[in-house]
Design an enzyme around this catalytic site. Structure first.
Site, PDB file in Angstrom:
ATOM      1  N   ASP A  83      34.837  26.020  20.892  1.00  0.00           N
ATOM      2  CA  ASP A  83      34.527  26.675  22.164  1.00  0.00           C
ATOM      3  C   ASP A  83      35.827  27.233  22.753  1.00  0.00           C
ATOM      4  O   ASP A  83      36.910  26.721  22.489  1.00  0.00           O
ATOM      5  CB  ASP A  83      33.916  25.634  23.118  1.00  0.00           C
ATOM      6  N   HIS A 116      36.842  27.086  25.760  1.00  0.00           N
ATOM      7  CA  HIS A 116      37.416  26.157  26.732  1.00  0.00           C
ATOM      8  C   HIS A 116      37.809  24.861  26.025  1.00  0.00           C
ATOM      9  O   HIS A 116      37.113  24.421  25.109  1.00  0.00           O
ATOM     10  CB  HIS A 116      36.396  25.838  27.826  1.00  0.00           C
ATOM     11  N   HIS A 127      32.415  19.077  28.143  1.00  0.00           N
ATOM     12  CA  HIS A 127      33.305  18.734  29.259  1.00  0.00           C
ATOM     13  C   HIS A 127      32.937  17.383  29.889  1.00  0.00           C
ATOM     14  O   HIS A 127      33.600  16.940  30.823  1.00  0.00           O
ATOM     15  CB  HIS A 127      33.272  19.819  30.348  1.00  0.00           C
ATOM     16  N   ASP A 159      32.056  31.453  23.303  1.00  0.00           N
ATOM     17  CA  ASP A 159      32.652  32.238  24.377  1.00  0.00           C
ATOM     18  C   ASP A 159      34.030  32.784  24.021  1.00  0.00           C
ATOM     19  O   ASP A 159      34.733  33.286  24.887  1.00  0.00           O
ATOM     20  CB  ASP A 159      32.687  31.417  25.678  1.00  0.00           C
TER      21      ASP A 159
END
Lengths: 445, 258
Positions: free
Chosen positions: A158, A160, A119, A247
């Protein structure tokens, strides 16, 4: 879970493992990104005897240097203000993995390090989504400068959206960035839609594949087979990096997907990344240990059919039919856009300067940033880039990036933006000249 | 590898020393050339039959034109290079041992030797060769031939235990001592440490440790919060303790200290 053969196994592919659990670092005591995040993974890896497998080699981490960060980021006001030792070591762990693979000591490597990085964007004012510096991007640019790996594919699995990696590679025609994630309408950071497809000089080199909540093993592997593998075949990268966030797991406490350890192992075995890097994944006891064991075994070419969470039979549900149909339609559309190249092009002329304005929120540190970006459209290189950034911490900076192998006019444009900035009203002006491997900063006021 | 290791020609004609032993040196009645024969041929060692040692050097000479002394030198250099390679590999192994905390990464202490101490039977003769191979000054202590045995005799008895305590489950184990007991939720690191010390001393005495008091090293000490949802549900305590290695108290070194 029991691995047949135990320590008598022999890896079919030599695999490097860089393990850095940072047992003395946390964002806060009960934050998901805390000390024991990889503790149970270590226990499981040891218990399964994976470090005793012939052909699995463990490497020692080293901290990354300032020059490694300065190939990628503009840290505000400087690197030491926005990083801790743990960030440098986590990034350095990725560099160790790159060394091991690119020197030919191993066929592939897995950097099981924390804290994560996907991020973190090009300009860094603080921590966003548990990330300060982008460890994959730092590794990719290091691999380019040190080993001459030019075309790099980053596949972010991931849950996200890898918005930081997307930002850093947005204008780079030599990096294919593919992110597969839970639909941004339902999860942080709220971005990663198919129309985000790269800047004017790298259109179609950023590919976002949002998936609906509850996507299962079938959906992930379908997207990989039907879309990601053909995209990679088309791009022909020198190096494939997998941002291996974990995740998407059905046990993860902060997401809503339905993936499993055996699914992750199958994904890795098919994708065969040169280097995998751990990103998110916060079911530290009932997902990470099994997913990580699955990934290591898949990388080493071992049989992963035995990899299973203790609650798999009870809690894993096969993917629902309506989700399967949704994903099939989604993949058909994305295939038309990116495999056949039917996406809408900006139609900018070479030499034209294109601008965009953005607001960025740093959720962990509560910072607001507003950016005005301009890029010189160019057919010959990635294009000169200038970012004016102001944050709620009070900084106002100008960051100029001249890409690797920049053409003459783009170098000149970058230099002149920098010179103009030095006479301006900024707290700090940065020039990252990747053609000369230099990084300069000035403080005009 | 030692003075009696077998010396032979490899498939590419290169000299190889060890690891097999095929009997005593030729100079002492054996049939296969050894580094001891090379030492005798070079007059570094005066035992057995020098003539037999020189003949064994000739038997290794593939071209037929070599002086026995030159073959002998080559053998000792090969032996020293093999030892030096092993020493370098061991150092690399120690210095690249993975570490898992920021503290350890920052505390990084690389072992860089500045001298070599050579012990063992042929130490006196091979030491200069090893020193050259490693590019380091070399020393041979008194009684070098039996230094290893003396070391074993005067070394402390050591033991190691690992303790794992999980306050959420209320369980504590020390596998090496067969300890498996219940603990209260409020069990602390301090209590764990006291128990570990007590158990380690007991273990060490059982296997013959005698010195008073026992010197203990804590080699690993970690406490993790176990979180359910977003609050602490317990603690996971992990300790590793050992009797510090060293020399027994009664021992007074009569000669030079190494």
């Amino acid at each position: 879970m029991e691995v047949p053969g135990g320590s008598h196994m022999k890896a079919l592919r030599r695999t490097g493992l860089v393990f850095f659990p940072a047992y003395d670092w946390a964002i806060s005591p009960t934050h998901p990104e805390r000390e024991e995040r990889l503790l149970y993974t270590q226990d499981q890896v040891l218990e399964e005897g994976l470090l005793d497998v012939d052909g699995v080699v463990e490497y020692r981490v080293r901290p990354a240097g300032m020059e490694d960060i300065q190939r990628v980021h503009f840290c505000v006001p400087d690197e030491s203000a926005v990083t801790t030792e743990s960030h440098l070591i986590s990034a350095g762990g990725c560099l160790v993995a790159a060394d091991a693979v690119l020197k030919g000591e191993v066929e592939s490597a897995f950097a099981l390090v924390r804290p994560p990085g996907h991020h973190a964007m090009r300009v860094v004012h603080g921590n966003r989504g548990f990330c300060n510096i982008n460890i994959e991007a730092i590794m990719a640019e290091y691999a380019r400068d040190t080993y001459g790996a030019e075309k790099i594919a980053v596949v972010d699995t991931d849950c996200h959206h890898g918005d930081g990696s997307q930002d850093i590679f947005w204008h780079d025609p030599d990096t294919l960035f593919i992110s597969i994630h839970q639909d941004g309408r339902t999860l942080y950071p709220g971005s990663g839609f198919p129309d985000e497809l790269g800047g004017p000089n790298a259109e179609g080199k950023t590919i976002n594949i949002p998936l609906p909540p509850q996507t299962g093993e079938k959906g992930f592997l379908y997207v990989l087979e039907e879309l990601i593998m053909p995209l990679l075949d088309q791009f022909k990268p020198d190096l494939v990096i997998n941002s291996a966030g974990q995740d998407n797991h059905f046990n993860d406490p902060i997401t809503h997907m339905n993936f499993s350890a055996r699914g992750y192992a199958a994904l890795n075995a098919r994708l065969k990344p040169d280097i995998a890097v751990l990103e998110g994944g916060y079911a530290v006891e009932n997902a990470l240990p099994y997913v990580n064991v699955g990934i290591i075994m898949a990388m080493a070419g071992l049989d992963t059919s035995c990899v299973k969470e203790p609650n798999y039979e009870q809690d894993y549900r096969p993917q629902r039919d309506d989700i399967t149909h949704y994903i099939e339609r989604q993949v058909a559309e994305l295939k038309a856009l990116f495999l056949k190249g039917e996406f809408k092009k900006g139609g900018h002329k070479p030499g034209e300067v294109v601008r965009r304005t953005r607001d960025i929120y740093y959720d962990t540190d509560g910072i607001r940033e507003s950016q005005q970006e301009k890029i010189r459209c160019c057919k010959a290189c990635g294009g000169a880039l200038a970012i004016e950034s102001a944050s709620s911490k009070g900084y106002h900076i100008l960051a100029v990036h001249i890409p690797r192998r920049a053409c003459g006019p783009c170098r000149e444009q970058g230099r002149s933006w920098f010179d103009e900035g030095c006479g301006g009203r900024f707290d700090r002006v940065y020039l990252q000249d990747r053609t000369a491997s230099t990084y300069e900063t000035r403080s005009p006021i | 590898m030692g003075g009696d290791s077998e010396v032979r020609r490899g498939t590419a004609g290169e000299l190889r020393v060890g690891p097999a032993r095929k009997g005593p040196p030729v100079a002492l009645g054996g049939t296969v050339a050894t580094p001891t024969d090379a030492m005798i041929a070079l007059d570094l060692l005066r035992v057995g039959h020098p003539e037999a040692a020189r003949d064994s050097m000739k038997s290794l000479d593939s071209s037929g034109g070599q002086e026995p002394k030159s073959t002998a030198l080559h053998i000792l250099e090969t032996m020293a290079n093999t030892v030096a390679d092993a020493a370098r590999a061991f150092l690399k192994h120690i210095n690249s041992r993975p570490v898992y905390t920021i503290h350890e990464v920052l505390q990084e202490q690389k072992i860089v030797p500045d001298a070599v101490v050579v012990i063992g039977g042929p130490a006196q003769q091979i030491a200069p060769f090893i020193g050259r191979a490693l590019g380091l000054p070399c020393r041979v202590p008194d009684h070098s031939g039996v230094a290893n045995a003396v070391g074993a005799a005067v070394a402390r008895v050591t033991a190691e235990i690992t303790l794992q305590a999980d306050t959420q489950r209320g369980a504590l184990v020390i596998p090496e001592a067969g300890v498996d007991r219940k603990i209260p939720f409020r069990f602390t690191l301090r209590e764990a440490m006291d128990l570990a010390r007590e158990v380690l001393q007991e273990q060490a005495r059982k296997i013959g440790a005698e010195q008073e008091p026992l010197e203990i090293s804590v080699t690993e000490q970690q406490v993790f919060n176990m979180v359910r949802g977003f609050s602490r549900a317990g603690q996971n305590i992990r300790l590793r303790l050992s009797i510090t290695p060293g020399i027994i108290g009664e021992w007074k070194c009569p000669g030079e200290a190494i």
